[in-house]
Design a protein around this motif. Structure first.
Motif, PDB file in Angstrom:
ATOM      1  N   PRO A  32       0.757  -1.352   0.085  1.00  0.00           N
ATOM      2  CA  PRO A  32      -0.272   0.464   0.117  1.00  0.00           C
ATOM      3  C   PRO A  32       0.700   1.140  -0.093  1.00  0.00           C
ATOM      4  N   ARG A  33      -0.154   2.118  -0.095  1.00  0.00           N
ATOM      5  CA  ARG A  33       1.133   4.194  -0.526  1.00  0.00           C
ATOM      6  C   ARG A  33       0.156   4.537   0.152  1.00  0.00           C
ATOM      7  N   THR A  34       0.828   5.882   0.533  1.00  0.00           N
ATOM      8  CA  THR A  34       0.248   6.658   0.563  1.00  0.00           C
ATOM      9  C   THR A  34      -0.546   7.970  -0.477  1.00  0.00           C
ATOM     10  N   PRO A  35      -0.741   9.227  -0.181  1.00  0.00           N
ATOM     11  CA  PRO A  35      -1.835   9.977  -0.946  1.00  0.00           C
ATOM     12  C   PRO A  35      -0.262  10.819  -1.667  1.00  0.00           C
ATOM     13  N   GLY A  37       2.433   8.811  -1.930  1.00  0.00           N
ATOM     14  CA  GLY A  37       3.259   7.894  -3.488  1.00  0.00           C
ATOM     15  C   GLY A  37       4.573   7.320  -2.532  1.00  0.00           C
ATOM     16  N   LYS A  38       4.559   7.460  -1.098  1.00  0.00           N
ATOM     17  CA  LYS A  38       5.041   7.026  -0.624  1.00  0.00           C
ATOM     18  C   LYS A  38       4.739   5.471   0.184  1.00  0.00           C
ATOM     19  N   PRO A  39       5.522   4.224   0.421  1.00  0.00           N
ATOM     20  CA  PRO A  39       5.439   3.525   0.612  1.00  0.00           C
ATOM     21  C   PRO A  39       4.348   3.237   2.103  1.00  0.00           C
ATOM     22  N   ASP A  40       3.376   3.119   2.303  1.00  0.00           N
ATOM     23  CA  ASP A  40       2.279   3.313   3.693  1.00  0.00           C
ATOM     24  C   ASP A  40       2.866   1.891   4.772  1.00  0.00           C
ATOM     25  N   LEU A  41       3.423   1.725   5.828  1.00  0.00           N
ATOM     26  CA  LEU A  41       4.336   1.501   6.518  1.00  0.00           C
ATOM     27  C   LEU A  41       3.560   1.330   7.609  1.00  0.00           C
ATOM     28  N   SER A  42       1.465   1.972   7.624  1.00  0.00           N
ATOM     29  CA  SER A  42       0.834   1.796   8.842  1.00  0.00           C
ATOM     30  C   SER A  42       0.533   0.492   8.980  1.00  0.00           C
ATOM     31  N   VAL A 131       2.021   3.747  13.088  1.00  0.00           N
ATOM     32  CA  VAL A 131       1.281   4.929  12.444  1.00  0.00           C
ATOM     33  C   VAL A 131       1.654   5.897  11.803  1.00  0.00           C
ATOM     34  N   GLN A 132       1.784   6.257  10.380  1.00  0.00           N
ATOM     35  CA  GLN A 132       2.571   6.965   9.247  1.00  0.00           C
ATOM     36  C   GLN A 132       1.315   8.370   8.998  1.00  0.00           C
ATOM     37  N   SER A 133       2.278   9.685   8.834  1.00  0.00           N
ATOM     38  CA  SER A 133       1.966  10.476   8.177  1.00  0.00           C
ATOM     39  C   SER A 133       2.842  11.127   7.320  1.00  0.00           C
ATOM     40  N   GLN A 134       3.092  12.002   6.968  1.00  0.00           N
ATOM     41  CA  GLN A 134       3.346  12.988   5.266  1.00  0.00           C
ATOM     42  C   GLN A 134       4.841  13.160   6.749  1.00  0.00           C
ATOM     43  N   GLU A 135       5.005  14.048   7.628  1.00  0.00           N
ATOM     44  CA  GLU A 135       5.707  15.040   8.621  1.00  0.00           C
ATOM     45  C   GLU A 135       6.198  13.911   9.671  1.00  0.00           C
TER      46      GLU A 135
END
Length: 285
Positions: A32-35, A37-42, A131-135
């Motif tokens: 899965p990826r975040t909006p 484009g980075k991999p979503d590790l959540s 829990v992943q966010s952009q920053e």
């Protein structure tokens, strides 16, 4: 073997290789990826390794409480997670490791419910949640309710004081999350076997998703005060897929109170808080 058969085997091998490459590529694309484009590790992750007993390769051995627990106290064998198999201690570091191993179960900081540090927290037989966010990225551990914040692309945020889980600055290298962990307390160990470090240790973690449900994890340890060269541990992390999966409480401080302070309890005083026991009885009534 005739020429015709050789051609058939060669063609079969090429087809199998191509199929494996296509399957691997497709599998990796499923992560899965975040909006952005980075991999979503959540998710909730856990290692499947016996490295919390010893990060180096080791044979099965009698446990520290065999007279009370029998085989349940035994240490299982493990292939280890140290690349190359051996930690490059300097002479002083090796002497300290050997001293730690004498009665290690009582000297291990986790016996006192201290936070495990990095990378030990990721290798424990307890789950942890990302829990992943952009920053910023939060990693919360079930053991001792430890947690850490990874500051993404914010190198200006530096550690002000040493902490049990250190200070984490992160950035992306392609699809790999790279984390520099500094400022860790020198009191944490890597395992139950007395493998240790000093206040100079810096850890570089790398989280690379290999599909939707597992991460290729590695951590390179640099500590010139303890080791003659940097060294690396690596192992996979697996996502928990249970529908109702969640981190549960493991407030181990109360489990270590008797070990740490039981000698100061007045004779006849019950263990724990008797008010809690009475409250539980009233609730059942």
């Amino acid at each position: 073997m005739n020429t015709r058969m050789k051609k058939i085997f060669a063609a079969t091998g090429l087809i199998s290789l191509a199929a494996a490459m296509i399957s691997t590529a497709a599998f990796a694309q499923e992560a899965p990826r975040t909006p952005s484009g980075k991999p979503d590790l959540s998710g909730i992750w856990q290692a499947m390794t016996s490295a919390h007993y010893n990060v180096e390769p080791h044979a099965a051995a009698e446990g520290p409480h065999s007279g009370v627990m029998g085989a349940l106290s035994a240490i299982p064998a493990g292939l280890g997670i140290v690349e190359g198999g051996k930690i490059p201690y300097n002479e002083q570091g090796l002497r300290q490791r050997d001293a730690n191993r004498i009665d290690a179960i009582n000297k291990d900081p986790l016996t006192k419910c201290y936070m495990p540090g990095v990378p030990r927290g990721n290798a424990l037989p307890f789950p942890f949640q990302i829990v992943q966010s952009q920053e910023v990225i939060l990693i919360s551990y079930e053991f001792a309710e430890a947690n850490r914040i990874l500051y993404v692309d914010q190198p200006e945020i530096e550690s002000q004081v040493d902490a049990w889980m250190g200070h984490s600055n992160a950035h992306w290298e392609g699809d790999t999350l790279v984390v520099r962990v500094s400022g860790q307390m020198p009191d944490t160990w890597f395992d139950r076997a007395g493998n240790h470090h000093s206040w100079e240790m810096v850890v570089e973690e790398r989280y690379t998703p290999m599909g939707p449900n597992h991460i290729d994890y590695s951590a390179t340890i640099t500590d010139p005060n303890t080791f003659t060269a940097p060294w690396t541990v690596s192992f996979p992390l697996y996502r928990h897929l249970e529908d109702n999966m969640q981190l549960l409480e493991f407030k181990c401080a109360e489990f270590s109170e008797e070990y740490l302070y039981g000698q100061y309890r007045k004779p006849g005083t019950p263990k724990g808080n008797p008010q809690i026991g009475r409250a539980s009885c009233r609730e059942r009534v």
